[in-house]
Design a protein around this motif. Structure first.
Motif, short mmCIF file in Angstrom:
data_model
loop_
_atom_site.label_atom_id
_atom_site.label_comp_id
_atom_site.label_asym_id
_atom_site.label_seq_id
_atom_site.Cartn_x
_atom_site.Cartn_y
_atom_site.Cartn_z
N ARG A 153 0.84 -1.22 0.00
CA ARG A 153 0.00 0.00 0.00
C ARG A 153 0.87 1.26 0.00
N ARG A 154 2.00 1.21 0.68
CA ARG A 154 2.90 2.36 0.68
C ARG A 154 3.43 2.64 -0.73
N VAL A 155 3.82 1.59 -1.45
CA VAL A 155 4.30 1.76 -2.83
C VAL A 155 3.19 2.34 -3.70
N GLU A 156 1.98 1.82 -3.54
CA GLU A 156 0.84 2.32 -4.30
C GLU A 156 0.60 3.80 -4.03
N ASP A 157 0.73 4.21 -2.80
CA ASP A 157 0.53 5.61 -2.44
C ASP A 157 1.59 6.51 -3.07
N LEU A 158 2.85 6.08 -3.06
CA LEU A 158 3.92 6.87 -3.67
C LEU A 158 3.67 7.06 -5.16
N ILE A 159 3.20 6.00 -5.81
CA ILE A 159 2.90 6.10 -7.25
C ILE A 159 1.72 7.04 -7.49
N ASN A 160 0.64 6.86 -6.77
CA ASN A 160 -0.56 7.69 -6.99
C ASN A 160 -0.29 9.16 -6.75
#
Length: 486
Positions: free
Chosen positions: A336-343
Motif C-alpha cells: 500500500r505504501r508503494v501504491e501511495d507513492l505512485i498515486n
C-alpha cells in the motif's frame, strides 16, 4: 518443511545453545498467501543480558582458538549451507517471498562470505613500527572487540546477517544476532543450526529474534562492544546516536535511492536490461535498487519503451507455487505504501507507462515517465518494483541530480565511452559505482558500503572486514627498563 516434527525454534531460543524460551511465541506468516507456516519463540531484553553475559565469559577462550581451527569451523559452515540448500531456500521463498533464483543467489553469496571469512584468521594482523628509543620495539596489532551485536533486515536475511557474523567470528569475537521477525527462521534459526553443527563452541553465537525493544537492549548493553546494523536510515540514526553516546563502535549500512545514468551514446538494450534488473529484482526490496533512471533527452523515449517492454514481460505471483519473476512484497502495508507513492506522483503529473496495479501484497513491475525531482517516487526510497524515469540534458545535469539526494549508496553509468563514464563517476558522491552494469552489485572480496544517509562509512567485505570487526592495540617492548629523571 516437515510438519510432523516440531521445529526447535518454536519453543526455544539459541542462547549460545538451544534453551527453552520465556518470551512470546508468534506466528510466521507466508507473504504470498497469508498462511501461518510456523511459529517462533521471541526474545526479551532479559535474554539480551543473558546472551551478553554468556558471550563475555566465552569470548577469551574463543579468541585463543588457533586460527586453523576457526577456519575449519567456518569452512564446515560453508559446506553445510550447500548441503542444506533445499531447506534454506524453501524457507527463504515461503517466509520472505523470494523467487527461487533470488534465494539460490543469496545462499551462494552467503557461502562465498563464509569461505572468505575462513581465510581471515590466517592473515597478518599487525605491524612493527620503529622507535626513537634504542632497543625498543613497537608492536601494533588488530585485536577482537569482544561481543558484536548484528541487527539484520528481512529482504536478504541470510546474506546481510552472515556477512557480519562470519567475519566477526573469524576475528575472535562472539556474536549476538537479532534477525527481523519477518525472516527469523531462514535468517536466524537455520543459521544457528548451521554454526552449531559446524562445531562452533557454545556461547560464541546467539540468535535473538524480536522487536524494537530487543534491538534497543542489544544496542544499549555495555557488554556489547560493537553494533553492525543493516536497515533504514531513520533507525540507523537512532542507533548511531546511542553508540556515539556510549563511545561504542558502529557500522551502519542504511537506505539508498540509487541512480542509473543512461548517456546518449549508451547501448540501450544493455541499459534497459540493467535498469529492469536493478529496479525489479526481489520486487525492488533491495537497498541497492535502481530507484532513479536518469536518461539523456536524446534517447529517453526509446529507453522508456524498451524498459516498459521488459516490465510487461515479468510475471508476478506466488513463488512457492509457480515459476514467476516477481513474488509478493513483504506485506500488505508495504504494498500500500508503494501504491501511495505512485498515486501521489501521478497526481503531480507523472505518466504511468507500464504496470502500476496492486493485488494484495503483489505489485506489478511499474515504469513511470515524466518524473520530476519533487515527486515522491523520485525523492523517496520506494522499496518496491518501480522504475521512475527522468530526463536530463548534460553530464553536469546528471551529476547534479544524483548528488542532490541525501543517499549515497550505489550508482550505475551507461556509456559507449568508459573515459566519459569514469569522469562522471569521479563527480558522484556515492560509495559504489558500476559502469555499464546495474546498481545491485555485491562481491564478497570487495569492500561494500555507502556515503551520506546511506551509512557511516562502515565497510563489509574482503580486507575491510579485518579492520571493521577489530580494534587496534599498541604494545611496546624494552629488554631492560628505562631510568627516568623522576
Amino acid at each position: 518443511m516437515d510438519r510432523s516434527v516440531t521445529p526447535v525454534w518454536e519453543k526455544n531460543l539459541f542462547l549460545g545453545a538451544w534453551q527453552l524460551g520465556e518470551g512470546e511465541q508468534v506466528a510466521v506468516t507466508e507473504p504470498a498467501t497469508g498462511e501461518v507456516i510456523s511459529h517462533l519463540m521471541t526474545a526479551t531484553p532479559a535474554d539480551v543480558d543473558r546472551a551478553a553475559t554468556f558471550a563475555q565469559a566465552t569470548q577469551q577462550q574463543w579468541m585463543n582458538v588457533p586460527f586453523d581451527q576457526k577456519a575449519e569451523i567456518l569452512r564446515k559452515a560453508a559446506a553445510l549451507l550447500k548441503e542444506r540448500a533445499e531447506e534454506i531456500n524453501g524457507w527463504n521463498t515461503r517466509e520472505c517471498g523470494s523467487i527461487a533464483p533470488k534465494a539460490a543467489f543469496e545462499l551462494q553469496s552467503t557461502y562465498e562470505q563464509a569461505q572468505m571469512a575462513a581465510a581471515l584468521p590466517m592473515q597478518a594482523n599487525g605491524k612493527i613500527f620503529p622507535s626513537t628509543t634504542p632497543g625498543k620495539r613497537n608492536y601494533w596489532t588488530r585485536v577482537p572487540l569482544g561481543t558484536v551485536g548484528v541487527i539484520a533486515p528481512w529482504n536478504f536475511p541470510i546474506l546481510l546477517a552472515m556477512r557480519s557474523v562470519f567475519p566477526a567470528l573469524a576475528m575472535g569475537n562472539c556474536v549476538i544476532l537479532k534477525p527481523d521477525l519477518k525472516s527469523a527462521i531462514c535468517g536466524g534459526a537455520l543459521m544457528a543450526q548451521i554454526l552449531e553443527d559446524a562445531g562452533l563452541p557454545a556461547g560464541v553465537f546467539h540468535v535473538l529474534p524480536g522487536g524494537p525493544e530487543v534491538g534497543e537492549a542489544l544496542v544499549e548493553h555495555p557488554l556489547v562492544k560493537m553494533i553492525s546494523f543493516t536497515g533504514s536510515t531513520a533507525v540507523g540514526r537512532k542507533i548511531g546516536e546511542t553508540c556515539g553516546r556510549m563511545l561504542k563502535k558502529v557500522a551502519l549500512e542504511l537506505g539508498g535511492n540509487n541512480a542509473q545514468i543512461v548517456l546518449g551514446d549508451a547501448d540501450l538494450d544493455i541499459a534497459s536490461s540493467c535498469g529492469a534488473w536493478g529496479s525489479f529484482l526481489h520486487q525492488g526490496q533491495i537497498c541497492m535498487q535502481t530507484g532513479r533512471h536518469l536518461v539523456h533527452q536524446d534517447v529517453a523515449h526509446e529507453y522508456i519503451e524498451r524498459l516498459a517492454a521488459r516490465a510487461r514481460n515479468l510475471v508476478c505471483g506466488d513463488p512457492h507455487q509457480e515459476q514467476v519473476h516477481l513474488g509478493p512484497l513483504i506485506n500488505d502495508t508495504q504494498a500500500r505504501r508503494v501504491e501511495d507513492l505512485i498515486n501521489r506522483s501521478l497526481e503531480m503529473g507523472a505518466r504511468l507507462v507500464a504496470g502500476g496495479k496492486r493485488n494484495g501484497s503483489f505489485f506489478e513491475a511499474t515504469v513511470i515517465a515524466d518524473v520530476t525531482p519533487d515527486m515522491p517516487v523520485f525523492a523517496e526510497e520506494v522499496f518496491g518494483p518501480v522504475a521512475p524515469v527522468m530526463v536530463f540534458n548534460s553530464d553536469a545535469d546528471a551529476c547534479s541530480l544524483v548528488n542532490q539526494s541525501p543517499y549515497g549508496l550505489a550508482a550505475a553509468i551507461h556509456s559507449g565511452s568508459t573515459e566519459r563514464a569514469l569522469k562522471i563517476a569521479g563527480q558522484l558522491k556515492v560509495g559504489m559505482i558500476h559502469i555499464n552494469d546495474q546498481t545491485v552489485n555485491n562481491e564478497f572480496q570487495v569492500p561494500f558500503g555507502g556515503m551520506g544517509s546511506s551509512g557511516n562509512s562502515g565497510r563489509f567485505g574482503g580486507p575491510a572486514n579485518i579492520e571493521e570487526f577489530t580494534t587496534s592495540q599498541w604494545v611496546s617492548v624494552m629488554a631492560e627498563g628505562i631510568q627516568y629523571p623522576f
